[in-house]
Design a protein around this motif. Structure first.
Motif, PDB file in Angstrom:
ATOM      1  N   ALA A   1       2.105  64.955  14.928  1.00 52.81           N
ATOM      2  CA  ALA A   1       1.664  66.171  15.600  1.00 52.81           C
ATOM      3  C   ALA A   1       1.242  67.230  14.603  1.00 52.81           C
ATOM      4  CB  ALA A   1       2.789  66.718  16.480  1.00 52.81           C
ATOM      5  N   SER A   2       0.001  67.663  14.724  1.00 54.57           N
ATOM      6  CA  SER A   2      -0.443  68.869  14.062  1.00 54.57           C
ATOM      7  C   SER A   2      -0.654  69.918  15.152  1.00 54.57           C
ATOM      8  CB  SER A   2      -1.699  68.618  13.236  1.00 54.57           C
ATOM      9  OG  SER A   2      -2.019  69.769  12.476  1.00 54.57           O
ATOM     10  N   SER A   3      -1.493  70.901  14.913  1.00 52.31           N
ATOM     11  CA  SER A   3      -1.619  72.000  15.861  1.00 52.31           C
ATOM     12  C   SER A   3      -2.979  72.667  15.751  1.00 52.31           C
ATOM     13  CB  SER A   3      -0.525  73.037  15.586  1.00 52.31           C
ATOM     14  OG  SER A   3      -0.765  74.229  16.292  1.00 52.31           O
ATOM     15  N   SER A   4      -3.460  73.179  16.877  1.00 54.01           N
ATOM     16  CA  SER A   4      -4.704  73.949  16.871  1.00 54.01           C
ATOM     17  C   SER A   4      -4.552  75.241  16.075  1.00 54.01           C
ATOM     18  CB  SER A   4      -5.125  74.286  18.297  1.00 54.01           C
ATOM     19  OG  SER A   4      -4.148  75.100  18.933  1.00 54.01           O
ATOM     20  N   SER A   5      -3.312  75.653  15.805  1.00 52.25           N
ATOM     21  CA  SER A   5      -3.096  76.890  15.047  1.00 52.25           C
ATOM     22  C   SER A   5      -3.635  76.802  13.628  1.00 52.25           C
ATOM     23  CB  SER A   5      -1.611  77.246  15.020  1.00 52.25           C
ATOM     24  OG  SER A   5      -0.870  76.271  14.315  1.00 52.25           O
ATOM     25  N   VAL A   6      -3.890  75.587  13.125  1.00 54.55           N
ATOM     26  CA  VAL A   6      -4.422  75.455  11.760  1.00 54.55           C
ATOM     27  C   VAL A   6      -5.810  76.091  11.632  1.00 54.55           C
ATOM     28  CG1 VAL A   6      -3.096  73.340  11.359  1.00 54.55           C
ATOM     29  CG2 VAL A   6      -5.489  73.175  12.096  1.00 54.55           C
ATOM     30  N   TYR A   7      -6.515  76.282  12.750  1.00 52.23           N
ATOM     31  CA  TYR A   7      -7.855  76.856  12.692  1.00 52.23           C
ATOM     32  C   TYR A   7      -7.838  78.359  12.421  1.00 52.23           C
ATOM     33  CZ  TYR A   7      -9.661  72.432  14.510  1.00 52.23           C
ATOM     34  OH  TYR A   7      -9.993  71.107  14.671  1.00 52.23           O
ATOM     35  N   GLY A   8      -6.682  78.996  12.573  1.00 55.50           N
ATOM     36  CA  GLY A   8      -6.598  80.428  12.365  1.00 55.50           C
ATOM     37  C   GLY A   8      -7.216  81.200  13.522  1.00 55.50           C
ATOM     38  N   ASP A   9      -7.432  82.477  13.303  1.00 52.33           N
ATOM     39  CA  ASP A   9      -7.961  83.349  14.356  1.00 52.33           C
ATOM     40  C   ASP A   9      -9.451  83.524  14.155  1.00 52.33           C
ATOM     41  OD1 ASP A   9      -8.014  84.961  16.560  1.00 52.33           O
ATOM     42  OD2 ASP A   9      -7.275  86.753  15.522  1.00 52.33           O
ATOM     43  N   ARG A  10     -10.182  82.468  14.394  1.00 56.36           N
ATOM     44  CA  ARG A  10     -11.617  82.562  14.178  1.00 56.36           C
ATOM     45  C   ARG A  10     -12.333  82.985  15.462  1.00 56.36           C
ATOM     46  NH1 ARG A  10     -14.786  79.111  16.639  1.00 56.36           N
ATOM     47  NH2 ARG A  10     -14.616  76.853  16.696  1.00 56.36           N
ATOM     48  N   PRO A  11     -13.521  83.602  15.355  1.00 58.10           N
ATOM     49  CA  PRO A  11     -14.243  84.043  16.548  1.00 58.10           C
ATOM     50  C   PRO A  11     -14.629  82.859  17.428  1.00 58.10           C
ATOM     51  CG  PRO A  11     -15.166  85.029  14.567  1.00 58.10           C
ATOM     52  CD  PRO A  11     -14.220  83.952  14.120  1.00 58.10           C
ATOM     53  N   MET A  12     -14.611  83.085  18.728  1.00 54.13           N
ATOM     54  CA  MET A  12     -15.061  82.061  19.658  1.00 54.13           C
ATOM     55  C   MET A  12     -16.582  81.999  19.622  1.00 54.13           C
ATOM     56  SD  MET A  12     -12.834  80.262  21.364  1.00 54.13           S
ATOM     57  CE  MET A  12     -13.655  79.843  22.894  1.00 54.13           C
ATOM     58  N   GLY A  13     -17.108  80.796  19.512  1.00 53.73           N
ATOM     59  CA  GLY A  13     -18.543  80.596  19.586  1.00 53.73           C
ATOM     60  C   GLY A  13     -18.887  79.757  20.808  1.00 53.73           C
ATOM     61  N   GLY A  14     -20.079  79.202  20.815  1.00 58.01           N
ATOM     62  CA  GLY A  14     -20.476  78.382  21.946  1.00 58.01           C
ATOM     63  C   GLY A  14     -19.819  77.016  21.943  1.00 58.01           C
TER      64      GLY A  14
ATOM     65  N   LEU B   1      -2.797  64.648  15.098  1.00 53.73           N
ATOM     66  CA  LEU B   1      -3.363  65.160  16.342  1.00 53.73           C
ATOM     67  C   LEU B   1      -3.152  66.671  16.409  1.00 53.73           C
ATOM     68  CD1 LEU B   1      -2.156  62.394  18.824  1.00 53.73           C
ATOM     69  CD2 LEU B   1      -4.442  62.667  17.821  1.00 53.73           C
ATOM     70  N   ARG B   2      -4.243  67.403  16.464  1.00 50.75           N
ATOM     71  CA  ARG B   2      -4.173  68.857  16.563  1.00 50.75           C
ATOM     72  C   ARG B   2      -4.048  69.253  18.033  1.00 50.75           C
ATOM     73  NH1 ARG B   2      -8.825  70.433  12.008  1.00 50.75           N
ATOM     74  NH2 ARG B   2      -7.442  70.129  10.193  1.00 50.75           N
ATOM     75  N   PHE B   3      -2.807  69.449  18.463  1.00 49.54           N
ATOM     76  CA  PHE B   3      -2.541  69.779  19.856  1.00 49.54           C
ATOM     77  C   PHE B   3      -2.985  71.198  20.174  1.00 49.54           C
ATOM     78  CE2 PHE B   3       0.706  66.497  19.066  1.00 49.54           C
ATOM     79  CZ  PHE B   3       0.462  65.663  20.146  1.00 49.54           C
ATOM     80  N   PHE B   4      -3.660  71.328  21.319  1.00 50.48           N
ATOM     81  CA  PHE B   4      -3.929  72.633  21.891  1.00 50.48           C
ATOM     82  C   PHE B   4      -2.832  72.902  22.929  1.00 50.48           C
ATOM     83  CE2 PHE B   4      -7.532  71.763  19.463  1.00 50.48           C
ATOM     84  CZ  PHE B   4      -8.274  72.921  19.290  1.00 50.48           C
ATOM     85  N   THR B   5      -2.878  74.014  23.616  1.00 49.18           N
ATOM     86  CA  THR B   5      -1.743  74.453  24.441  1.00 49.18           C
ATOM     87  C   THR B   5      -1.402  73.425  25.519  1.00 49.18           C
ATOM     88  OG1 THR B   5      -2.411  76.739  24.056  1.00 49.18           O
ATOM     89  CG2 THR B   5      -0.850  76.336  25.849  1.00 49.18           C
TER      90      THR B   5
END
Length: 329
Positions: free
Chosen positions: A128-141, A182-186
């Protein structure tokens, strides 16, 4: 006889569901968990109790950071596949108790990898990894992509998860055993974690208490139902990379939902309106998450099926039954 699958974090939300799915398809499962008190131990014990009448399940109450104990378990049961889900979870708690993350996430991950590398014929470590590794980046398309650098974590929890990915990458190259992160999202649903927002909101709404809405309600999350997550975990387990290969894959719903929309959907599922108190963003939180799941889909055919309204309704029903609360009252 096929060797059992080791599932760490078997008393946890995702580990409990994954172990049951593996048992359902005829696998034998060795479950491991320390059953700590990060959240309600009674809930963890209740999850474990659901295995009481399941053939093929064997539980060991050990700390995954105990390298000798993990190595002995892998050796004695001739483990060849591991689903490593045990970890210290929670972004906010990492501000209060950072050393818990050092032990569970870093030392624990290293213990598991060391045991795997010494196992003859080891086939696949899924962790298990996590979506948090992406940091607080801006939402794009487009959704968050595995090709992004993931070099700017905004919490210690996220930093430990990214560190685990790098540790696995080095071990795959050094020792040649296949690994998938696996980068789990919520993740949400029945038997979920009380520290998650939807769970805490449900508790307070049913009691008639106000809920605190952080980020002034402007946050968004890629909410993924537990059954869909388990589909992806098992699919990934069944498709290991080549020997020495390591990869990270997003696992989510690929549909970002605003926090206020989630609350409105939860209110409908419970049948009661929430009293909302708006709060600023908490340290360590990120504004939004959104998974690009194309790689996992191409590999396994992974496609989430449960929409948020249905998933939250199932959770509300489970909560009502588990806690004996009249959720529709």
């Amino acid at each position: 006889m096929t060797a059992p699958v080791l599932v760490t974090g078997a008393a946890g939300f995702i580990g409990h569901a994954t172990a049951h799915r593996l048992l359902d398809r005829g696998e034998r499962v060795i479950g491991v968990d320390i059953v700590n008190d990060y959240y309600d131990v009674a809930l963890k014990e209740a999850r474990l109790a659901t295995f009481a009448d399941r053939d093929g399940f064997d539980f060991h109450r050990i700390d995954i950071a105990d390298a000798d104990a993990v190595a002995a378990l892998v050796r004695d049961h001739r483990i060849r596949r591991v689903v490593h889900l045990a970890a210290q979870a929670g972004v906010r708690y990492s501000l209060e108790n950072p050393f818990a993350y050092e032990r569970s996430n870093l030392a624990g991950h290293l213990s598991v990898m060391e045991a795997c590398r010494h196992a003859p014929g080891f086939a696949h470590l899924v962790y298990a990894s996590s979506s948090s590794v992406y940091g607080d980046r801006p939402m794009g398309g487009a959704g968050f992509s595995e090709d992004e650098a993931a070099t700017d974590p905004v919490s210690l929890y996220a930093a430990t998860k990214r560190a685990c990915e790098l540790m696995s990458q080095s071990y795959a190259r050094l020792y040649g055993f296949p690994q998938t992160g696996l980068r789990f999202f919520t993740v949400y649903g029945p038997w979920g974690r009380p520290d998650m927002a939807y769970f805490g909101f449900t508790q307070k709404i049913m009691r008639g208490e106000p809920i605190e809405v952080y980020g002034e309600g402007r946050m968004a999350r890629d909410f993924t139902y537990i059954d869909d997550i388990v589909d992806g975990i098992v699919g990934a387990l069944d498709h290991p990379p080549a020997p020495g290969g390591h990869r990270v894959l997003n696992i989510g719903d690929s549909h970002s939902v605003g926090l206020m929309e989630m609350i409105e959907t939860l209110e409908h599922a419970i049948g009661r309106e929430a009293v909302k108190v708006m709060r600023p963003m908490q340290p360590g939180d990120v504004t939004a998450t959104y998974a690009d799941i194309s790689r996992l889909n191409a590999l396994t055919g992974y496609k989430p099926k449960v929409m948020l309204a249905e998933g939250l309704a199932r959770f509300a029903d489970w909560y009502h039954d588990f806690y004996r609360i009249n959720a529709r009252g």
